[in-house]
Scaffold this motif. Structure first.
Motif, PDB file in Angstrom:
ATOM      1  N   ASN A  65       1.005  -1.275   0.007  1.00  0.00           N
ATOM      2  CA  ASN A  65       0.181  -0.126  -0.161  1.00  0.00           C
ATOM      3  C   ASN A  65       0.776   1.283  -0.046  1.00  0.00           C
ATOM      4  OD1 ASN A  65      -2.313  -1.428   0.032  1.00  0.00           O
ATOM      5  ND2 ASN A  65      -2.683  -1.232   2.224  1.00  0.00           N
ATOM      6  N   ARG A  66       1.853   1.291   0.882  1.00  0.00           N
ATOM      7  CA  ARG A  66       2.820   2.617   0.900  1.00  0.00           C
ATOM      8  C   ARG A  66       3.600   2.681  -0.452  1.00  0.00           C
ATOM      9  NH1 ARG A  66       0.856   1.339   5.004  1.00  0.00           N
ATOM     10  NH2 ARG A  66      -0.847   2.172   3.850  1.00  0.00           N
ATOM     11  N   VAL A  67       3.914   1.453  -1.227  1.00  0.00           N
ATOM     12  CA  VAL A  67       4.480   2.017  -2.535  1.00  0.00           C
ATOM     13  C   VAL A  67       3.231   2.306  -3.589  1.00  0.00           C
ATOM     14  CG1 VAL A  67       5.445   0.614  -4.705  1.00  0.00           C
ATOM     15  CG2 VAL A  67       6.297  -0.150  -2.129  1.00  0.00           C
ATOM     16  N   ARG A  68       2.132   1.759  -3.436  1.00  0.00           N
ATOM     17  CA  ARG A  68       1.183   2.192  -4.474  1.00  0.00           C
ATOM     18  C   ARG A  68       0.491   3.716  -4.271  1.00  0.00           C
ATOM     19  NH1 ARG A  68      -2.910  -3.016  -5.344  1.00  0.00           N
ATOM     20  NH2 ARG A  68      -3.834  -1.291  -6.604  1.00  0.00           N
ATOM     21  N   GLY A  73      10.229   5.785  -2.685  1.00  0.00           N
ATOM     22  CA  GLY A  73      11.086   6.845  -1.817  1.00  0.00           C
ATOM     23  C   GLY A  73      10.417   6.804  -0.427  1.00  0.00           C
ATOM     24  N   THR A  74       8.969   6.828  -0.314  1.00  0.00           N
ATOM     25  CA  THR A  74       8.177   6.780   0.868  1.00  0.00           C
ATOM     26  C   THR A  74       8.456   5.503   1.691  1.00  0.00           C
ATOM     27  OG1 THR A  74       7.236   8.788   0.371  1.00  0.00           O
ATOM     28  CG2 THR A  74       6.489   7.572   2.056  1.00  0.00           C
ATOM     29  N   ALA A  75       7.895   4.518   0.769  1.00  0.00           N
ATOM     30  CA  ALA A  75       7.569   3.021   1.327  1.00  0.00           C
ATOM     31  C   ALA A  75       8.689   2.420   1.900  1.00  0.00           C
ATOM     32  CB  ALA A  75       6.905   2.435   0.308  1.00  0.00           C
ATOM     33  N   LEU A  76      10.063   2.701   1.463  1.00  0.00           N
ATOM     34  CA  LEU A  76      11.118   2.202   1.913  1.00  0.00           C
ATOM     35  C   LEU A  76      11.412   2.518   3.267  1.00  0.00           C
ATOM     36  CD1 LEU A  76      13.665   0.474   0.956  1.00  0.00           C
ATOM     37  CD2 LEU A  76      14.834   2.477   0.404  1.00  0.00           C
ATOM     38  N   GLY A 110       9.419  -1.164   8.165  1.00  0.00           N
ATOM     39  CA  GLY A 110       8.802  -2.176   9.142  1.00  0.00           C
ATOM     40  C   GLY A 110       8.669  -3.631   8.746  1.00  0.00           C
ATOM     41  N   LEU A 111       8.439  -3.855   7.405  1.00  0.00           N
ATOM     42  CA  LEU A 111       8.410  -5.400   7.081  1.00  0.00           C
ATOM     43  C   LEU A 111       9.565  -6.082   7.351  1.00  0.00           C
ATOM     44  CD1 LEU A 111       6.964  -7.800   5.819  1.00  0.00           C
ATOM     45  CD2 LEU A 111       7.537  -6.808   3.612  1.00  0.00           C
ATOM     46  N   VAL A 131      13.795   2.606   9.583  1.00  0.00           N
ATOM     47  CA  VAL A 131      12.833   3.284  10.095  1.00  0.00           C
ATOM     48  C   VAL A 131      13.333   4.417  10.905  1.00  0.00           C
ATOM     49  CG1 VAL A 131      10.969   2.899  11.989  1.00  0.00           C
ATOM     50  CG2 VAL A 131      11.407   0.926  10.249  1.00  0.00           C
ATOM     51  N   ALA A 132      14.437   4.412  11.442  1.00  0.00           N
ATOM     52  CA  ALA A 132      15.060   5.556  12.221  1.00  0.00           C
ATOM     53  C   ALA A 132      15.198   6.682  10.970  1.00  0.00           C
ATOM     54  CB  ALA A 132      16.179   5.296  12.919  1.00  0.00           C
TER      55      ALA A 132
END
Length: 452
Positions: free
Chosen positions: A260-263, A268-271, A279-280, A315-316
């Motif tokens: 969902n974050r990639v879509r 750039g944001t989902a990573l 997180g995964l 994440v950090a």
């Protein structure tokens, strides 16, 4: 009017429009200040021909006036160039040919357009026919248009968790029978709950399957063999299995959240998102490290720790990038990172409640059965008392445990799973639908003909 009758198009509406002639008359007739609330599509109809608005007001025909008011409001959203007028809106792709045919019959045309930049398309979850789990999702919120549709996976997870906590073949069979009665419209006062039958049927079947694994039939009656474990005899195994099952669900939720974050915003944001790829990676590494330690597999534990540290570092970085930087940004990042680690552990251990309430259900059923067998050995009066005790005890334990299992499964679904799927809120698809009036239309304008 053809679009209104089709009922599958959400038209873009003008932001502010002056009330039309029908809206003004409707305001006077109903004593209302606005024309966007009470006169919904459910209480509005459209006449086949242009009605006499004055006559409608005189006769108090609220339905036709409401339909004309909606027609005026939507027409104000049209873009006009000379003799051509265009209306923009959203329509399900499967309905486009049908709507195009209706418009072509009236001399109009439907032109599919690419989504405008910056526009947020409305979300339409797949209905799924009569058996649908979409209410489970829409009760929580509306997914963003770019997100995956979680209806069926979420529904299956819900009934599985319910079955683990309510595992009993007899109780599950009662739930299935109750679902069948509800599906047939009995009792009538509960007919409005008919759309929930997929949840009840699935929960009943899952309870019967779990009950068969536990060897439970209205409690540990001994009528069924234990195919896997008895909750009261092996609580530790049941607890471990519940946590492992929950960890698997969380891993799937993390994976769906990453997609969902990639879509939604791209790689750039989902990573770097805690509900995305980072997180995964952190969760999978943590799970692998834990499994390696418990199973005494040092290589697996080392690989898991490496993956977890990498994911946590990503994440950090993502958290720090969202701050103002400097010392305050580092402190804020540290606090949020600590929260991510703690929530990951507590969310996983939260699935232990599956075992806890499964044990409670088995204990209550065992108590009722022991009391029933104890009374049955004391003559005729004891048999009558045993029957009454079994009926009342089963009804109480069934109602109480079904309520608890339903609430707890919903809680796990919303707080542990959906919180990783949904990052942004979408808006539901609301098509405009106003049905035509009956053929014996009233109050249409009659124009007298001149003699000859």
């Amino acid at each position: 009017m053809r679009i209104a009758e089709a009922g599958c198009v959400e038209l873009d509406r003008a932001e502010e429009t002056a009330p039309g002639a029908a809206a003004v008359r409707l305001q006077r007739l109903r004593g209302r200040v606005t024309t966007t609330g009470p006169e919904s599509a459910a209480s509005a109809v459209l006449a086949a021909a242009a009605p006499d608005l004055e006559l409608l007001e005189e006769r108090g025909d609220v339905e036709l006036l409401a339909g004309e008011a909606q027609l005026e409001e939507r027409a104000e959203g049209a873009v006009r160039r000379g003799e051509v007028a265009a209306l923009a809106g959203w329509c399900p792709a499967a309905e486009v040919p049908r709507v195009a045919g209706r418009l072509a019959a009236a001399g109009g045309a439907l032109v599919p357009l690419p989504s405008p930049r910056g526009a947020d398309p409305p979300t339409l979850l797949r209905p799924g026919g009569p058996a649908s789990f979409t209410p489970l999702v829409t009760t929580y919120g509306t997914p963003a248009y770019a997100d995956l549709d979680p209806s069926w996976p979420a529904g299956l997870a819900y009934v599985a968790m319910f079955g683990i906590m309510f595992g009993d073949v007899g109780h599950g069979a009662l739930l299935v029978l109750g679902t069948l009665a509800l599906r047939l419209g009995r009792p009538r006062r509960l007919a409005r709950l008919g759309r929930l039958w997929p949840f009840l049927a699935g929960a009943g079947v899952a309870s019967m399957l779990a009950g068969a694994a536990y060897g439970e039939f209205f409690g540990p009656t001994g009528l069924l063999p234990v195919l896997w474990l008895s909750p009261l005899d092996s609580p530790a195994r049941l607890l471990a299995a519940a946590v492992v099952f929950g960890a698997g669900l969380l891993a799937v939720a993390h994976a769906a959240g990453a997609v969902n974050r990639v879509r939604e915003a791209g790689w750039g944001t989902a990573l770097y998102a805690s509900s995305g790829c980072a997180g995964l990676l952190f969760y999978l590494g943590l799970a692998l490290a834990t499994a390696g330690l418990l199973l005494h597999r040092p290589p697996a534990a080392v690989v898991g720790v490496t993956l977890a540290v990498t994911g946590l570092a990503l994440v950090a970085f993502g958290l720090f990038r969202a701050t103002a930087g400097g010392g305050a940004g580092c402190a804020e990042t540290a606090v949020q990172l600590f929260d991510v680690v703690v929530r990951t552990g507590t969310n996983t251990l939260s699935f232990a409640r599956l075992a806890a309430f499964g044990l409670t259900h088995a204990a209550l059923a065992d108590l009722v059965w022991r009391g029933t067998t104890g009374l049955a050995g004391h003559g005729g009066a004891g048999v009558v008392g045993a029957v009454v005790l079994f009926a009342v005890g089963t009804a109480l334990s069934f109602g109480l445990e079904a309520l608890v299992a339903g609430v707890q499964a919903l809680r796990l679904e919303y707080y542990e799973l959906f919180s990783r799927l949904f990052e942004t809120e979408g808006r539901p698809f609301r098509p405009w639908h106003v049905p035509p009036a009956e053929p014996a239309d009233r109050a249409t304008k009659v124009v007298p003909c001149s003699p000859g």
